[in-house]
Design an enzyme around this catalytic site. Structure first.
Site, PDB file in Angstrom:
ATOM      1  N   SER A  22       0.807  -1.229   0.000  1.00  0.00           N
ATOM      2  CA  SER A  22       0.000   0.000   0.000  1.00  0.00           C
ATOM      3  C   SER A  22       0.842   1.281   0.000  1.00  0.00           C
ATOM      4  CB  SER A  22      -0.971   0.005   1.182  1.00  0.00           C
ATOM      5  OG  SER A  22      -1.845  -1.084   1.069  1.00  0.00           O
ATOM      6  N   LYS A  71      -8.718  -5.421  11.697  1.00  0.00           N
ATOM      7  CA  LYS A  71      -9.915  -5.031  10.945  1.00  0.00           C
ATOM      8  C   LYS A  71     -11.224  -5.177  11.733  1.00  0.00           C
ATOM      9  CE  LYS A  71      -8.348  -5.926   6.230  1.00  0.00           C
ATOM     10  NZ  LYS A  71      -8.701  -6.619   4.984  1.00  0.00           N
ATOM     11  N   ASP A 107     -13.092  -3.211   0.378  1.00  0.00           N
ATOM     12  CA  ASP A 107     -12.757  -4.412  -0.409  1.00  0.00           C
ATOM     13  C   ASP A 107     -13.816  -4.748  -1.467  1.00  0.00           C
ATOM     14  OD1 ASP A 107     -10.305  -4.945   0.664  1.00  0.00           O
ATOM     15  OD2 ASP A 107     -11.028  -6.420   2.125  1.00  0.00           O
ATOM     16  N   GLY A 136     -13.598 -13.696   5.132  1.00  0.00           N
ATOM     17  CA  GLY A 136     -13.872 -12.257   5.145  1.00  0.00           C
ATOM     18  C   GLY A 136     -14.021 -11.656   3.754  1.00  0.00           C
ATOM     19  N   ILE A 229      -8.339 -13.562  -6.212  1.00  0.00           N
ATOM     20  CA  ILE A 229      -7.990 -12.395  -5.382  1.00  0.00           C
ATOM     21  C   ILE A 229      -6.653 -12.553  -4.641  1.00  0.00           C
ATOM     22  CG2 ILE A 229     -10.448 -11.864  -5.093  1.00  0.00           C
ATOM     23  CD1 ILE A 229     -10.003 -12.424  -2.066  1.00  0.00           C
TER      24      ILE A 229
HETATM   25  N1  NAP Z   1      -6.582  -8.784  -3.466  1.00  0.00           N
HETATM   26  C1  NAP Z   1      -6.989  -8.226  -2.356  1.00  0.00           C
HETATM   27  O1  NAP Z   1      -7.160  -6.998  -2.256  1.00  0.00           O
HETATM   28  C2  NAP Z   1      -7.278  -9.093  -1.181  1.00  0.00           C
HETATM   29  C3  NAP Z   1      -7.987  -8.584  -0.076  1.00  0.00           C
HETATM   30  C4  NAP Z   1      -8.230  -9.440   1.009  1.00  0.00           C
HETATM   31  C5  NAP Z   1      -7.764 -10.747   0.962  1.00  0.00           C
HETATM   32  N2  NAP Z   1      -7.086 -11.198  -0.114  1.00  0.00           N
HETATM   33  C6  NAP Z   1      -6.585 -12.583  -0.182  1.00  0.00           C
HETATM   34  O2  NAP Z   1      -7.720 -13.433  -0.215  1.00  0.00           O
HETATM   35  C7  NAP Z   1      -7.451 -14.658   0.434  1.00  0.00           C
HETATM   36  C8  NAP Z   1      -8.536 -14.901   1.492  1.00  0.00           C
HETATM   37  O3  NAP Z   1      -8.485 -13.843   2.431  1.00  0.00           O
HETATM   38  P1  NAP Z   1      -9.599 -13.662   3.569  1.00  0.00           P
HETATM   39  O4  NAP Z   1      -9.311 -12.370   4.238  1.00  0.00           O
HETATM   40  O5  NAP Z   1     -10.971 -13.925   3.053  1.00  0.00           O
HETATM   41  O6  NAP Z   1      -9.165 -14.845   4.577  1.00  0.00           O
HETATM   42  P2  NAP Z   1     -10.061 -15.677   5.587  1.00  0.00           P
HETATM   43  O7  NAP Z   1     -11.181 -14.874   6.111  1.00  0.00           O
HETATM   44  O8  NAP Z   1      -9.086 -16.284   6.531  1.00  0.00           O
HETATM   45  O9  NAP Z   1     -10.678 -16.866   4.658  1.00  0.00           O
HETATM   46  C9  NAP Z   1      -9.852 -17.824   4.085  1.00  0.00           C
HETATM   47  C10 NAP Z   1     -10.657 -18.671   3.107  1.00  0.00           C
HETATM   48  O10 NAP Z   1      -9.765 -19.574   2.438  1.00  0.00           O
HETATM   49  C11 NAP Z   1     -10.202 -20.905   2.676  1.00  0.00           C
HETATM   50  N3  NAP Z   1      -9.025 -21.779   2.748  1.00  0.00           N
HETATM   51  C12 NAP Z   1      -7.901 -21.556   3.471  1.00  0.00           C
HETATM   52  N4  NAP Z   1      -7.020 -22.573   3.272  1.00  0.00           N
HETATM   53  C13 NAP Z   1      -7.617 -23.443   2.411  1.00  0.00           C
HETATM   54  C14 NAP Z   1      -7.232 -24.685   1.829  1.00  0.00           C
HETATM   55  N5  NAP Z   1      -6.034 -25.227   2.083  1.00  0.00           N
HETATM   56  N6  NAP Z   1      -8.084 -25.286   0.975  1.00  0.00           N
HETATM   57  C15 NAP Z   1      -9.296 -24.734   0.697  1.00  0.00           C
HETATM   58  N7  NAP Z   1      -9.717 -23.580   1.232  1.00  0.00           N
HETATM   59  C16 NAP Z   1      -8.896 -22.940   2.079  1.00  0.00           C
HETATM   60  C17 NAP Z   1     -10.958 -20.847   3.981  1.00  0.00           C
HETATM   61  O11 NAP Z   1     -11.802 -21.960   4.095  1.00  0.00           O
HETATM   62  P3  NAP Z   1     -12.320 -22.491   5.541  1.00  0.00           P
HETATM   63  O12 NAP Z   1     -13.598 -21.755   5.819  1.00  0.00           O
HETATM   64  O13 NAP Z   1     -12.492 -23.949   5.346  1.00  0.00           O
HETATM   65  O14 NAP Z   1     -11.232 -22.170   6.532  1.00  0.00           O
HETATM   66  C18 NAP Z   1     -11.719 -19.540   3.777  1.00  0.00           C
HETATM   67  O15 NAP Z   1     -12.803 -19.691   2.922  1.00  0.00           O
HETATM   68  C19 NAP Z   1      -6.023 -14.510   0.984  1.00  0.00           C
HETATM   69  O16 NAP Z   1      -5.143 -15.069   0.061  1.00  0.00           O
HETATM   70  C20 NAP Z   1      -5.802 -13.003   1.035  1.00  0.00           C
HETATM   71  O17 NAP Z   1      -4.441 -12.646   0.902  1.00  0.00           O
HETATM   72  C21 NAP Z   1      -6.848 -10.400  -1.192  1.00  0.00           C
END
Ligand code: NAP
Length: 284
Positions: A22, A71, A107, A136, A229
């Site tokens: 950022s 957050k 987001d 999230g 993402i």
């Molecule tokens: N591009 C952007 O601006 C942006 C913004 C925010 C986040 N992100 C990215 O998005 C991803 C998710 O972030 P988040 O904030 O939503 O995280 P989060 O709330 O921790 O959710 C993680 C998600 O990934 C799933 N998951 C984790 N490990 C897995 C595996 N080995 N196999 C299958 N599913 C798995 C989880 O499933 P369960 O429910 O089974 O645990 C859950 O649905 C991350 O990579 C983060 O860096 C990107």
């Protein structure tokens, strides 16, 4: 960039903040528009978040971004919370208006704008989305997609009860009923892939080299747009979509756009997206 007594300060509170991109694109944007602002990452440990928020007022910051792990915990220290942030229970942006702190989440809006404003473009209305994940980001993205009038969402998540929880939330908060939860092991069942327009990976799968692909190539090729993402690397999903000529975006795009929405909240000026993208060498 010249810092003087007049320079307006914006912070990033996180723990850790060392690897954040950022500062790169926010400072590039300020510089490009000749705005006397500076964006500074600040490592704030979880037990200090309340004091750090008080510091926004005391030091007269224009605002801050919040990242992991603040957050959710930050909400109780704010004076006002935007409706979307309230619904999701997360804040990633604070704006300081004369000592009154208002929290926002950017987001969902960033995700949608990154598609709308991409060269490829995409008309959301009436479309079907296949979403991997129920964390999230999935919550923020689905809310934003419903506002864009998509008609149906398939959700497949490793832990099915989290997908069911998201389905319930979408029904209760948006009155959106057309959500089908697909058991994770059945995610590649061809029945579900006949009418999919947009595929979104909102899981953390893809962050590490060697992570599995969640979707078969055959099912992917029927879709019109792919969005992963994950932003720390070019994922196998993005590579596969590109190989098949399917329009796609990677997570850096969403990252820049959620930052652009924050930028606009702080400055009231249109964010120079191309400059911000260039600063993080965004190519997908
Ligand atoms: N591009 C952007 O601006 C942006 C913004 C925010 C986040 N992100 C990215 O998005 C991803 C998710 O972030 P988040 O904030 O939503 O995280 P989060 O709330 O921790 O959710 C993680 C998600 O990934 C799933 N998951 C984790 N490990 C897995 C595996 N080995 N196999 C299958 N599913 C798995 C989880 O499933 P369960 O429910 O089974 O645990 C859950 O649905 C991350 O990579 C983060 O860096 C990107």
């Amino acid at each position: 960039m010249e810092i003087t007594g007049k320079t307006k300060v914006i912070g990033l509170f996180g723990y850790p903040v060392k690897h954040s991109l950022s500062p790169l694109f926010q400072n590039a944007a300020f510089q490009f528009l000749g705005l006397d602002y500076v964006y500074i990452p600040m490592e704030v440990s979880p037990e200090n978040i309340g004091k750090a928020v008080d510091g926004i007022r005391a030091l007269n910051f224009v605002g801050v971004n919040l990242t992991i792990p603040h957050k959710k915990t930050v909400l109780k220290y704010l004076d006002e919370i935007d409706e979307e942030a309230e619904v999701l229970g997360v804040v990633n942006t604070i704006v300081n208006k004369k000592g009154k702190l208002k929290g926002y989440t950017t987001d969902g809006c960033g995700f949608v704008r990154s598609i709308k404003e991409s060269e490829i473009g995409f008309d959301f209305a009436g479309k079907t989305v296949f979403l991997f994940g129920a964390g999230g980001s999935a919550w923020a993205i689905t809310g934003a997609l419903i506002r864009e009038k998509i008609s149906k969402i398939y959700i497949s998540n490793r832990t099915e009860k989290n997908a069911v929880l998201l389905k319930k939330h979408l029904s209760e908060k948006f009155g959106f009923k057309n959500v089908v939860v697909i058991p994770f092991e059945n995610r590649n069942d061809e029945r579900y892939w006949k009418d999919v327009h947009l595929v979104v990976n909102a899981t953390s799968v893809g962050m590490k080299k060697g992570d599995p692909l969640l979707i078969s190539e055959k099912n992917l090729t029927g879709s019109k747009f792919v969005y992963d993402i994950v932003y720390n690397r070019k994922t196998e999903l993005v590579i596969l979509a590109q190989k098949n000529g399917i329009p796609c975006l990677g997570g850096l795009s969403m990252l820049v756009y959620q930052g652009a929405v924050s930028f606009e909240l702080w400055t009231g000026k249109k964010a120079p997206i191309e400059i911000m993208k260039k600063s993080v060498l965004l190519t997908t």
